[in-house]
Write an enzyme that holds these catalytic residues in place. Sequence first.
Site, short mmCIF file in Angstrom:
data_model
loop_
_atom_site.label_atom_id
_atom_site.label_comp_id
_atom_site.label_asym_id
_atom_site.label_seq_id
_atom_site.Cartn_x
_atom_site.Cartn_y
_atom_site.Cartn_z
N HIS A 56 33.39 39.90 50.92
CA HIS A 56 32.92 38.62 51.47
C HIS A 56 34.03 37.58 51.39
CE1 HIS A 56 28.67 39.67 52.22
NE2 HIS A 56 28.91 40.56 51.28
N TYR A 324 32.34 40.78 39.88
CA TYR A 324 32.62 39.41 40.31
C TYR A 324 33.64 38.75 39.39
CZ TYR A 324 28.45 39.48 43.37
OH TYR A 324 27.52 39.77 44.32
#
Length: 333
Positions: A56, A324
């Site tokens: 993303h 992440y």
Amino acid sequence: MRRALVGAVLTLAAPAAVSVAFAQNAAAPDAASTAEQTIAAMTKIFGDHPGKRSNHAKGVVVEGSFTPSKDAASLSKAGVFAGPAVPVTVRFSDATGLPQIPDGAPEANPHGLSIKFKPADGSEMDVVTNSLKFFPVATGEEFRDLLVAITRSGPGTAKPTPVEQFMAAHPTAPKALATARTPSSFGRQVYNGVNAFVLVDAAGKRNAFRYRIVPVAGEELLSADDAKAKAPNYLVEEMPAHLAKAPVAFRVEAQIAQPGDSTKDSTIPWPEDRRFVDLGTLTLTKAVPDSQTVEKTLLFMPNNLPDGVEVSDDPLIDARVQAYAISFGRRSQ
């Protein structure tokens, strides 16, 4: 199918050339953690793009507020659901770690919507969603294995390729990927929280749930041909342009689990007859002045939760958190 698959499967971690360079061996050293191996495989697939997310990578940051419903306070004691409107920062994004991917490309699916709630009491809450209706795999290890299979399935690979073998052994994966579609606008797509969380009320009653974020204007999806004909940056440019004229609103809903519904397997969607509770309205009003700078420092963590919202037993939540964190560390260097 392979190129579309690459885009669609990468929703767990967040780097990323539409001319994908498929390596022959993506596995990190045995001593590396699953999250480290996951990020290494993504880098093998998409290349290294300093300052960008591992997945993303392309997106746009906007701001607004969340106004909780009366029903929300009855389900959770979290301050974000109890008082007046709460400021929010939201990032919409395309899949893959390719910063220049065309918004209408099939690889750009699923799109993402991440929210950072910032109530006055300081009890921040992050919500991470995407446009898949359910997730292709159930664990971080399976997700890593899928990425490695992709890297080993480049042009000229003998049939069945490693990724074809993986898909055959995990039939939920192609079914999940088939749910990804391209919208006319980031503000005209339904986003799903594929992981289960738990709402806890003031009396200690617990309700497992999954998020669903529904555009007030309704979902509007494009055909493959119409999506391909769009300008390369139509999604990331349309949102700020729209907000300069009018707000964009979403209903934030909680799909409540019933006994027997799996909370630890995100490949299993809950039946549509499960109760949906309106948690409130997300109203977006403006784009940030410098999205590229702001998004580099933004970190959305699924376990960043206030008292009144808890993680479930879904192992993908921790897998996402670990990946992440590694991706954030890389882009912050």
